[in-house]
Design an enzyme around this catalytic site. Structure first.
Site, PDB file in Angstrom:
ATOM      1  CB  SER A 158       5.135  -0.625   0.838  1.00 16.22           C
ATOM      2  OG  SER A 158       5.259  -1.811   0.100  1.00 16.22           O
ATOM      3  CE1 TYR A 171       0.716   0.766  -2.357  1.00 14.20           C
ATOM      4  CE2 TYR A 171       2.709  -0.574  -2.462  1.00 14.20           C
ATOM      5  CZ  TYR A 171       1.615  -0.107  -1.762  1.00 14.20           C
ATOM      6  OH  TYR A 171       1.427  -0.510  -0.452  1.00 14.20           O
TER       7      TYR A 171
HETATM    8  N1  LIG Z   1      -2.132  -4.822   2.930  1.00  6.24           N
HETATM    9  C1  LIG Z   1      -0.829  -4.938   2.754  1.00  6.24           C
HETATM   10  O1  LIG Z   1      -0.297  -6.062   2.575  1.00  6.24           O
HETATM   11  C2  LIG Z   1       0.063  -3.714   2.806  1.00  6.24           C
HETATM   12  C3  LIG Z   1       1.456  -3.906   2.737  1.00  6.24           C
HETATM   13  C4  LIG Z   1       2.290  -2.788   2.781  1.00  6.24           C
HETATM   14  C5  LIG Z   1       1.737  -1.514   2.896  1.00  6.24           C
HETATM   15  N2  LIG Z   1       0.370  -1.356   2.945  1.00  6.24           N
HETATM   16  C6  LIG Z   1      -0.162   0.008   3.073  1.00  6.24           C
HETATM   17  O2  LIG Z   1      -1.039   0.061   4.183  1.00  6.24           O
HETATM   18  C7  LIG Z   1      -2.021   1.089   3.966  1.00  6.24           C
HETATM   19  C8  LIG Z   1      -3.405   0.527   4.206  1.00  6.24           C
HETATM   20  O3  LIG Z   1      -3.640  -0.462   3.227  1.00  6.24           O
HETATM   21  P1  LIG Z   1      -4.732  -1.629   3.374  1.00  6.24           P
HETATM   22  O4  LIG Z   1      -4.069  -2.868   2.976  1.00  6.24           O
HETATM   23  O5  LIG Z   1      -5.443  -1.520   4.672  1.00  6.24           O
HETATM   24  O6  LIG Z   1      -5.698  -1.208   2.155  1.00  6.24           O
HETATM   25  P2  LIG Z   1      -7.278  -1.175   2.001  1.00  6.24           P
HETATM   26  O7  LIG Z   1      -7.936  -2.244   2.798  1.00  6.24           O
HETATM   27  O8  LIG Z   1      -7.493  -1.116   0.525  1.00  6.24           O
HETATM   28  O9  LIG Z   1      -7.688   0.218   2.660  1.00  6.24           O
HETATM   29  C9  LIG Z   1      -7.279   1.421   2.076  1.00  6.24           C
HETATM   30  C10 LIG Z   1      -7.993   2.573   2.730  1.00  6.24           C
HETATM   31  O10 LIG Z   1      -7.636   3.789   2.010  1.00  6.24           O
HETATM   32  C11 LIG Z   1      -8.845   4.427   1.611  1.00  6.24           C
HETATM   33  N3  LIG Z   1      -8.671   5.181   0.376  1.00  6.24           N
HETATM   34  C12 LIG Z   1      -8.225   4.704  -0.812  1.00  6.24           C
HETATM   35  N4  LIG Z   1      -8.255   5.706  -1.732  1.00  6.24           N
HETATM   36  C13 LIG Z   1      -8.736   6.801  -1.105  1.00  6.24           C
HETATM   37  C14 LIG Z   1      -9.014   8.135  -1.530  1.00  6.24           C
HETATM   38  N5  LIG Z   1      -8.838   8.528  -2.792  1.00  6.24           N
HETATM   39  N6  LIG Z   1      -9.485   9.018  -0.621  1.00  6.24           N
HETATM   40  C15 LIG Z   1      -9.703   8.630   0.650  1.00  6.24           C
HETATM   41  N7  LIG Z   1      -9.468   7.389   1.118  1.00  6.24           N
HETATM   42  C16 LIG Z   1      -8.989   6.487   0.239  1.00  6.24           C
HETATM   43  C17 LIG Z   1      -9.840   3.286   1.418  1.00  6.24           C
HETATM   44  O11 LIG Z   1     -11.158   3.787   1.381  1.00  6.24           O
HETATM   45  P3  LIG Z   1     -12.392   2.870   0.799  1.00  6.24           P
HETATM   46  O12 LIG Z   1     -12.813   2.005   1.951  1.00  6.24           O
HETATM   47  O13 LIG Z   1     -13.409   3.886   0.422  1.00  6.24           O
HETATM   48  O14 LIG Z   1     -11.848   2.095  -0.370  1.00  6.24           O
HETATM   49  C18 LIG Z   1      -9.517   2.448   2.658  1.00  6.24           C
HETATM   50  O15 LIG Z   1     -10.075   3.026   3.812  1.00  6.24           O
HETATM   51  C19 LIG Z   1      -1.773   1.609   2.548  1.00  6.24           C
HETATM   52  O16 LIG Z   1      -1.031   2.802   2.596  1.00  6.24           O
HETATM   53  C20 LIG Z   1      -0.962   0.500   1.907  1.00  6.24           C
HETATM   54  O17 LIG Z   1      -0.148   0.993   0.857  1.00  6.24           O
HETATM   55  C21 LIG Z   1      -0.466  -2.430   2.915  1.00  6.24           C
END
Ligand SMILES: NC(=O)c1ccc[n+]([C@@H]2O[C@H](COP(=O)([O-])OP(=O)(O)OC[C@H]3O[C@@H](n4cnc5c(N)ncnc54)[C@H](OP(=O)(O)O)[C@@H]3O)[C@@H](O)[C@H]2O)c1
Length: 250
Positions: A158, A171
């Protein structure tokens, strides 16, 4: 000609036969990546903590013409014990005998608050899910990764994993740690085919982003599908030899 991972264009069959485990594949970027990689011929192992959501992604992949049936692994990264990790590795060993790609995508945001106010238990939970679990998963899967010809490990970083920002607490620290973990793994395997890199997807229209910025105009954000090029580039043969890097999607 050098490739720009941000604008990398996929060709059909790019990931044919590659066995790829994606954590957090039930939603957001992980789900989009699972669907895209399956369309490009990969054999996907869908990881998540919610079986119903994973089954919905399974059905979407199953409906893709010519795709391989995915596997599902349900494991809550907040609570999984060493037996759960070992049984995941044994399952992959028995079913496939190798792992070509490991994408650490699952993550949680935790509270947005100052260091002064940060609750210690929340701090530990975020660091555990975002950093310790990817370490444990990588460690237990190294034997299967070493069986692959061109193994690629991807960690999700990130912007706040490179520059600290007020109120991003655990985070942000977890993502700094992720960058370090990826570099260490890369350096330890410098003279082997195994490569390890980070991807920072940038602001992406997912549930996590909504939690972080509830008031912003979501139409201005990239979709999960739009941030995939660096992930696909790193999972495929065109990035062979690239290791220890941290790429941006936007
Ligand atoms: N979105 C952004 O703007 C952004 C920016 C920079 C970095 N990121 C990174 O990109 C990655 C994906 O994020 P996203 O935005 O796609 O988030 P998201 O839509 O919230 O998806 C997160 C995923 O992680 C799973 N998860 C969370 N806690 C878990 C646990 N304890 N055990 C197993 N699975 C778990 C969730 O499962 P559930 O479906 O069950 O909740 C979901 O499948 C993350 O590492 C995040 O830090 C995102």
């Amino acid at each position: 000609m050098s490739v720009d991972p941000k604008t990398y264009v996929f060709r059909p069959g790019l990931l044919n036969g590659r066995v790829i485990l994606i954590t957090g594949a039930s939603d957001g970027i992980g789900r989009a990546l699972a669907l895209c990689a399956a369309r490009l011929g990969a054999q996907i192992i869908l990881h998540g903590r919610n079986l119903k959501k994973l089954e919905a992604v399974y059905d979407e992949i199953d409906a893709i013409d010519g795709s391989s049936r995915p596997s599902i692994v349900v494991m809550d990264l907040a609570t999984a014990d060493s037996d759960a990790y070992m049984s995941l590795a044994a399952g992959i060993e028995n079913e496939f005998g190798r792992l070509d790609g490991l994408v650490h995508n699952a993550g949680i945001l935790g509270k947005r608050t100052s260091i002064e106010q940060y609750d210690a238990a929340d701090w530990q939970r975020v660091l555990h899910v975002n950093l310790t679990a990817p370490f444990a998963l990588t460690q237990v899967l190294l034997p299967q990764l070493r069986q692959a010809e061109d193994p690629s490990v991807i960690f999700t970083s990130s912007g706040v994993g490179r520059t600290g920002r007020a109120f991003w607490g655990a985070y942000s620290v977890s993502k700094f740690g992720t960058e370090g973990l990826s570099q260490i793994l890369a350096d330890e395997h410098r003279h082997t085919p195994l490569r390890s890199n980070c991807v920072n997807p940038g602001a992406t229209r997912t549930g996590m982003r909504l939690q972080a910025y509830p008031a912003e105009d979501r139409d201005l954000l990239k979709s999960a599908e739009e941030v995939l090029p660096p992930y696909i580039y790193l999972l495929g043969p065109d990035s062979r030899g690239m290791t220890g890097e941290s790429l941006d999607s936007q």
